[in-house]
Design a protein around this motif. Sequence first.
Motif, PDB file in Angstrom:
ATOM      1  N   MET A 110       0.827  -1.208   0.000  1.00  0.00           N
ATOM      2  CA  MET A 110       0.000   0.000   0.000  1.00  0.00           C
ATOM      3  C   MET A 110       0.866   1.265   0.000  1.00  0.00           C
ATOM      4  SD  MET A 110      -3.109  -1.015  -0.119  1.00  0.00           S
ATOM      5  CE  MET A 110      -4.018   0.445   0.377  1.00  0.00           C
ATOM      6  N   GLN A 111       2.125   1.108   0.336  1.00  0.00           N
ATOM      7  CA  GLN A 111       3.057   2.240   0.346  1.00  0.00           C
ATOM      8  C   GLN A 111       3.705   2.338  -1.033  1.00  0.00           C
ATOM      9  OE1 GLN A 111       3.165   4.230   2.990  1.00  0.00           O
ATOM     10  NE2 GLN A 111       1.831   2.874   4.179  1.00  0.00           N
ATOM     11  N   ILE A 112       3.325   3.352  -1.782  1.00  0.00           N
ATOM     12  CA  ILE A 112       3.779   3.503  -3.166  1.00  0.00           C
ATOM     13  C   ILE A 112       4.325   4.913  -3.378  1.00  0.00           C
ATOM     14  CG2 ILE A 112       3.111   3.364  -5.597  1.00  0.00           C
ATOM     15  CD1 ILE A 112       0.756   1.585  -4.722  1.00  0.00           C
ATOM     16  N   ILE A 113       5.518   4.997  -3.915  1.00  0.00           N
ATOM     17  CA  ILE A 113       6.137   6.291  -4.226  1.00  0.00           C
ATOM     18  C   ILE A 113       5.864   6.588  -5.696  1.00  0.00           C
ATOM     19  CG2 ILE A 113       8.287   7.602  -4.297  1.00  0.00           C
ATOM     20  CD1 ILE A 113       9.334   5.786  -2.069  1.00  0.00           C
ATOM     21  N   ARG A 114       5.066   7.625  -5.927  1.00  0.00           N
ATOM     22  CA  ARG A 114       4.642   7.981  -7.278  1.00  0.00           C
ATOM     23  C   ARG A 114       5.226   9.338  -7.674  1.00  0.00           C
ATOM     24  NH1 ARG A 114      -0.070   6.070  -4.630  1.00  0.00           N
ATOM     25  NH2 ARG A 114      -0.973   4.180  -5.582  1.00  0.00           N
ATOM     26  N   MET A 115       5.645   9.462  -8.917  1.00  0.00           N
ATOM     27  CA  MET A 115       6.188  10.714  -9.391  1.00  0.00           C
ATOM     28  C   MET A 115       5.180  11.853  -9.258  1.00  0.00           C
ATOM     29  SD  MET A 115       7.769  11.828 -13.090  1.00  0.00           S
ATOM     30  CE  MET A 115       8.834  10.390 -13.242  1.00  0.00           C
ATOM     31  N   ALA A 116       3.912  11.557  -9.472  1.00  0.00           N
ATOM     32  CA  ALA A 116       2.888  12.594  -9.411  1.00  0.00           C
ATOM     33  C   ALA A 116       2.782  13.209  -8.025  1.00  0.00           C
ATOM     34  CB  ALA A 116       1.534  12.012  -9.822  1.00  0.00           C
ATOM     35  N   GLU A 117       3.149  12.445  -7.005  1.00  0.00           N
ATOM     36  CA  GLU A 117       3.058  12.917  -5.627  1.00  0.00           C
ATOM     37  C   GLU A 117       4.394  13.405  -5.082  1.00  0.00           C
ATOM     38  OE1 GLU A 117       1.489   9.479  -3.753  1.00  0.00           O
ATOM     39  OE2 GLU A 117      -0.455   9.608  -4.768  1.00  0.00           O
ATOM     40  N   HIS A 118       5.468  13.180  -5.833  1.00  0.00           N
ATOM     41  CA  HIS A 118       6.818  13.591  -5.417  1.00  0.00           C
ATOM     42  C   HIS A 118       7.483  14.292  -6.603  1.00  0.00           C
ATOM     43  CE1 HIS A 118       6.745  11.038  -1.718  1.00  0.00           C
ATOM     44  NE2 HIS A 118       5.916  10.327  -2.455  1.00  0.00           N
ATOM     45  N   PRO A 119       7.212  15.588  -6.792  1.00  0.00           N
ATOM     46  CA  PRO A 119       7.689  16.302  -7.984  1.00  0.00           C
ATOM     47  C   PRO A 119       9.188  16.231  -8.202  1.00  0.00           C
ATOM     48  CG  PRO A 119       6.071  17.615  -6.789  1.00  0.00           C
ATOM     49  CD  PRO A 119       6.375  16.441  -5.928  1.00  0.00           C
ATOM     50  N   ASP A 120       9.976  16.152  -7.128  1.00  0.00           N
ATOM     51  CA  ASP A 120      11.432  16.118  -7.295  1.00  0.00           C
ATOM     52  C   ASP A 120      11.904  14.825  -7.953  1.00  0.00           C
ATOM     53  OD1 ASP A 120      12.073  18.639  -6.421  1.00  0.00           O
ATOM     54  OD2 ASP A 120      12.356  18.058  -4.335  1.00  0.00           O
ATOM     55  N   LEU A 121      11.044  13.827  -8.033  1.00  0.00           N
ATOM     56  CA  LEU A 121      11.431  12.600  -8.725  1.00  0.00           C
ATOM     57  C   LEU A 121      11.613  12.819 -10.228  1.00  0.00           C
ATOM     58  CD1 LEU A 121       9.246   9.849  -6.998  1.00  0.00           C
ATOM     59  CD2 LEU A 121      11.741   9.901  -7.107  1.00  0.00           C
ATOM     60  N   LYS A 122      11.049  13.901 -10.757  1.00  0.00           N
ATOM     61  CA  LYS A 122      11.138  14.148 -12.199  1.00  0.00           C
ATOM     62  C   LYS A 122      12.585  14.265 -12.668  1.00  0.00           C
ATOM     63  CE  LYS A 122       6.636  16.434 -12.430  1.00  0.00           C
ATOM     64  NZ  LYS A 122       5.911  17.711 -12.663  1.00  0.00           N
ATOM     65  N   GLN A 123      13.471  14.738 -11.778  1.00  0.00           N
ATOM     66  CA  GLN A 123      14.870  14.879 -12.165  1.00  0.00           C
ATOM     67  C   GLN A 123      15.715  13.673 -11.747  1.00  0.00           C
ATOM     68  OE1 GLN A 123      16.954  18.078  -9.861  1.00  0.00           O
ATOM     69  NE2 GLN A 123      14.968  18.353  -8.846  1.00  0.00           N
ATOM     70  N   GLN A 124      15.058  12.582 -11.373  1.00  0.00           N
ATOM     71  CA  GLN A 124      15.788  11.406 -10.899  1.00  0.00           C
ATOM     72  C   GLN A 124      15.772  10.239 -11.891  1.00  0.00           C
ATOM     73  OE1 GLN A 124      17.600  11.487  -8.250  1.00  0.00           O
ATOM     74  NE2 GLN A 124      16.864  13.377  -7.307  1.00  0.00           N
ATOM     75  N   ILE A 125      15.214  10.436 -13.080  1.00  0.00           N
ATOM     76  CA  ILE A 125      15.175   9.351 -14.065  1.00  0.00           C
ATOM     77  C   ILE A 125      16.604   8.878 -14.366  1.00  0.00           C
ATOM     78  CG2 ILE A 125      14.487   8.664 -16.389  1.00  0.00           C
ATOM     79  CD1 ILE A 125      12.123   9.269 -14.631  1.00  0.00           C
ATOM     80  N   GLY A 126      16.816   7.572 -14.257  1.00  0.00           N
ATOM     81  CA  GLY A 126      18.140   6.999 -14.487  1.00  0.00           C
ATOM     82  C   GLY A 126      19.018   6.944 -13.258  1.00  0.00           C
ATOM     83  N   ASN A 127      18.572   7.570 -12.164  1.00  0.00           N
ATOM     84  CA  ASN A 127      19.349   7.544 -10.923  1.00  0.00           C
ATOM     85  C   ASN A 127      18.979   6.331 -10.069  1.00  0.00           C
ATOM     86  OD1 ASN A 127      20.711   9.862 -11.603  1.00  0.00           O
ATOM     87  ND2 ASN A 127      19.526  11.212 -10.276  1.00  0.00           N
ATOM     88  N   ASP A 128      19.742   6.122  -9.019  1.00  0.00           N
ATOM     89  CA  ASP A 128      19.522   5.006  -8.103  1.00  0.00           C
ATOM     90  C   ASP A 128      18.795   5.527  -6.867  1.00  0.00           C
ATOM     91  OD1 ASP A 128      21.060   3.409  -9.871  1.00  0.00           O
ATOM     92  OD2 ASP A 128      22.897   4.152  -8.930  1.00  0.00           O
TER      93      ASP A 128
END
Length: 417
Positions: free
Chosen positions: A117-135
Amino acid sequence: MTPLADAIYNVKEKFLRYVQIDTQSDPNSTSNPSTEKQKDLSRLLVEELLAMGVTDAHLDEWGYVYATIPGNSSKNVPVICFCSHVDTSPDCSGAGVKPMITEYWDGTDIVLPDDPMQIIRMAEHPDLKQQIGNDIITASGTTLLGADNKAGVAEIMAAAEYLIQHPEIIHGTIKILFTPDEEVGRGTEKVDLQKLSADYAYTMDGETVGTLEDETFSADGVSLLINGVSTHPGFAKGKLENAMKIAADILAALPKDTLSPETTEDYEGFIHPTQISGIQEQVKLDFIIRDFSVAGLHEKEAYLQNIVNQTLKHYPNSSVDFKVIEQYRNMKEVLVNHPKVVEYALEAIRCSGMKPEQRSIRGGTDGSRLSFMGLPCPNIFAGEHAFHSKLEWVSVQDMEKATEVIINLVKIWEQKS
């Protein structure tokens, strides 16, 4: 100055090791530190510093770690301290943390396996947009991760190791300070600034990569001790004044669409009830008051006092002891008098290949208090996100960048001295 070509640090390995040690602090404890288990990580940090060659690293009785990396410059360079806190928030369990790495993250939802039930979604965490390809490092779904502030701890430790291994990097004396109990507002309570002997400091406890925070809330606490009139409920007509009902009336009188954390943003302050306890005779009701100016704090305290006064008109035989407790003040009031502390940090961020961004914090750091204790101390990003929750995350690449900023920053202080 360009980004370090070989800036592959051991920050990931250190971080993964540190977050598995439970260091949760306790707001209800009166001991220093508030929990002895915080020292478990602090002792490990001292061992690792000594193994690096930092000969004066030690843990004091209050749970603070002090260490010095001697300067190798012929100039008179100001002594710079880097500080992070070892404790994690009481808001979410920090026991049994199982860190997990999603390598080369592709932008899809990150489902935490121990609680789907614990899901980290890009839509809810805007800073994830710059993390594509990162670990991306997360916990497993049942605990917080502890990136707040073990990301900062790992970055300082990685930078220290790098500087010791690269004596060709010229720098002044560097101080390291790891504090307990920041999450319960007592991170600087027993710090020995004379022993630390630093001129300026930086906390590594910020969020988004490339950011520097030089402004915080000013903060007070307000404690209400409500003294009602208790009597047998069978014979209470015209006599009983229930302290619990008085507290409820005070809370009900707070505005619904403003002056609360859930209705404010940016530079808006708030009045926030945090704890209530008691019986019909006496109730203790605690608040935190936040604003970016002291005048704003006083306005909100007066507003709350007026609510109390109006409420008591309906309870003529009851009373309320209204106590204001100063907590911390906006670091901007101090840092404005020491512009180079901020300027050099912004330059170090640029030298590390990022566009710097100055921000204000809707909260506080150890740096707020340190600044007013005589040690000007802005806050540099550590890469931590969604702190105090099971959805907390940090990227390896952001931690590496923060480590690089520390190294570039000590070089800049030496070059400009």
